[in-house]
Design an enzyme around this catalytic site. Sequence first.
Site, PDB file in Angstrom:
ATOM      1  CB  VAL A 160      -0.924   0.024   1.234  1.00 29.45           C
ATOM      2  CG1 VAL A 160      -1.803   1.269   1.222  1.00 29.45           C
ATOM      3  CG2 VAL A 160      -1.785  -1.236   1.288  1.00 29.45           C
ATOM      4  CB  CYS A 161       1.018   4.174   0.542  1.00 31.92           C
ATOM      5  SG  CYS A 161       1.366   5.939   0.594  1.00 31.92           S
ATOM      6  CB  THR A 162       5.838   4.878   0.101  1.00 33.04           C
ATOM      7  OG1 THR A 162       5.557   4.817   1.507  1.00 33.04           O
ATOM      8  CG2 THR A 162       5.469   6.244  -0.435  1.00 33.04           C
ATOM      9  N   GLY A 163       4.731   1.519   0.212  1.00 33.34           N
ATOM     10  CA  GLY A 163       5.169   0.139   0.437  1.00 33.34           C
ATOM     11  C   GLY A 163       5.718  -0.471  -0.849  1.00 33.34           C
ATOM     12  CB  ALA A 211      -2.756   4.514  -5.384  1.00 37.13           C
TER      13      ALA A 211
END
Length: 273
Positions: A160-163, A211
């Site tokens: 998720v996200c910057t993961g 995202a």
Amino acid sequence: MSHSTSSHSATHPATHPTTTRRNLLRSTVATAALAATTTAATEARATTPTPPTPPTGKGPRIGILLYDGYSLLDPTGPAEILSRLPDATVTMIAERRGAVRTDTGDVAVVAERSIAEVDRLDVLLVPGAGNRGTVGAMTNEALLSWIREMHRHTRWTTSVCTGSLVLAAAGLLDGREATTYWASAEYLTSTFDVTYLPERYVRSGKIVTAAGVSAGIDMALYLASLIAGDDTAKAIQLAVEYDPRPPFDAGDATKADAQLKERALQLLADSQV
């Protein structure tokens, strides 16, 4: 015990005519000591993670990695969805057991297992974080090595996200399509061999990336459909009443102007520690 004595004295005053200030002080000290002991025991229980129930083997074993500075909704949003899958087990995992704080420092989630205690997962989820947390995870070889090892056996590896930057740092996104937080897209594509797609979630083989932040819920519902079918995923969506109707049409970076983007990033930076 001191409470019982005090109550007895109040109910039968004639039975104890010699009750004195010294007795009352003793009672107060005993009560305070008992309260302190109780508080200490409660705090000890609160800071000692209770291991989760061992997996039954019937449903997917889902592990969510926590690391210092992650964004709160990144792991907890998907956990809400995935924990509703039939017979699924969802476990928060970190380098060490215990509380792990978010990017704001205001909230902590308890990791019930350390990475050393987990050697197989059906689903791995890596959340995103602020700059400090993301860089810290991307340069933590112990975490990256564990992620690579888990990926060898997972049915699904997700972020998720910057993961997704963490997955990329582990070498799992080479030559793949992926998404990430909108402000990190350029960094993802310029630093790694990754094709960025501005979608809520992107599947590339057994890797599914989401995202920013709230998109993890959408990704988790999609993942639920892959694991248990569309009907189950739809039922979970209804069960948690996920029917977003935000008051503003401001969540899509492709439609936001430069001033709003700058304001959004400044709010994030100011709220992080």
